[in-house]
Design an enzyme around this catalytic site. Structure first.
Site: not given
Ligand code: ZN
Length: 271
Positions: A2-3, A92
């Site tokens: 993720p940016e 997860h």
């Protein structure tokens, strides 16, 4: 990974549900993230009210009435989603935050490079205090940028990806900003003229703000099945377009490796 624009979109997505809500319960199924989840987090956060959801670079900073802030970093594969108590748990799903308004904020992270920390003074932490400005007109000043570049001999692409110079310029955005400014990624940072620095400064602000806007359009899907906004399908001019014709001049796009990252550029448009 993720940016900054994805993290900002996540912030906008979770903020309305979290702000002013109290934490009824925090369930930590896996505490071994990049750093261990602090053992006292559950006790201290339970019952506290969330004051806001802020962001600095790619860190989400969530101040609470417990006089501490939750700091969340998504690492390589972290996702935060909004769901309800009844939703089935998946592989997860490491942390659940159950709020008093019926919302469940769920953290999923297959690679576990993300982290959750609990700190009283987040802005003073070394990894946050050292960060350069946000890539916005309000924080990112041309004069300071010019001074930073003048001191650096390294390739301009590597310098703009240094988060002490400006935050949020990941590999895709570095490639696209340099194309927009007509500057070769290989140029030494200190070789740029004042006019080129000005163009690059404008390009960085524009490219990232456009990605944030595109992310905003994905917000309506935030409550969808997996609740994550995913990567933005914005139009890329050079990134990932090796040998494809430049959208401006038709010259085939070339690629080189700089600082272990692939750099795509038009040898005609970028000098
Ligand atoms: Zn071109």
């Amino acid at each position: 990974m993720p940016e900054l624009p994805e993290v900002e979109t996540i912030r906008r997505g979770i903020s309305p549900a979290m702000t002013q809500a109290s934490v009824d319960e925090i369930i930590i199924r896996q505490s071994k993230l990049r750093y261990p989840v602090p053992s006292h987090l559950a006790k201290e956060l339970t019952g506290a009210r969330i004051l806001s959801v802020r962001r600095r670079a790619k860190y989400l900073i969530i101040p609470t009435t417990a006089n501490k802030s939750l700091i969340i970093h998504l690492g390589m594969s972290g996702k935060l989603s909004i769901t309800s108590h009844a939703s089935p748990q998946k592989k997860h799903d490491h942390i659940d935050l159950i709020l008093n308004n019926g919302t469940l904020i769920r953290y999923n992270d297959p690679r576990r490079f993300g982290f959750w920390q609990w700190e009283s003074d987040p802005e003073q932490l070394g990894y946050i205090a050292r960060l350069g400005p946000e890539p916005t007109p309000e924080a990112f000043f041309l004069e300071e940028f010019m001074a930073q570049l003048a001191r650096r001999k390294a390739a301009i692409k590597q310098v703009i990806m240094d988060n002490q110079v400006v935050v949020g310029v990941g590999n895709i955005y570095a490639n696209e900003s340099l194309f927009a400014a007509g500057i070769s990624p290989k140029r030494s940072a200190c070789s740029l003229s004042a006019d080129e620095v000005h163009k690059l400064h404008q390009a960085i602000i524009r490219v990232i703000s456009k990605a944030v806007d595109v992310g905003g359009t994905t917000l309506k899907d935030f409550y969808s099945a997996d609740g994550s906004p995913g990567y933005f399908a914005q139009e890329l001019m050079v990134y990932g377009r090796l040998n494809a014709p430049c959208m401006v001049c038709q010259t085939p796009i070339e690629a080189i490796v700089l600082g272990q990252r692939r750099s795509f550029y038009c040898p005609n448009c970028q000098q």
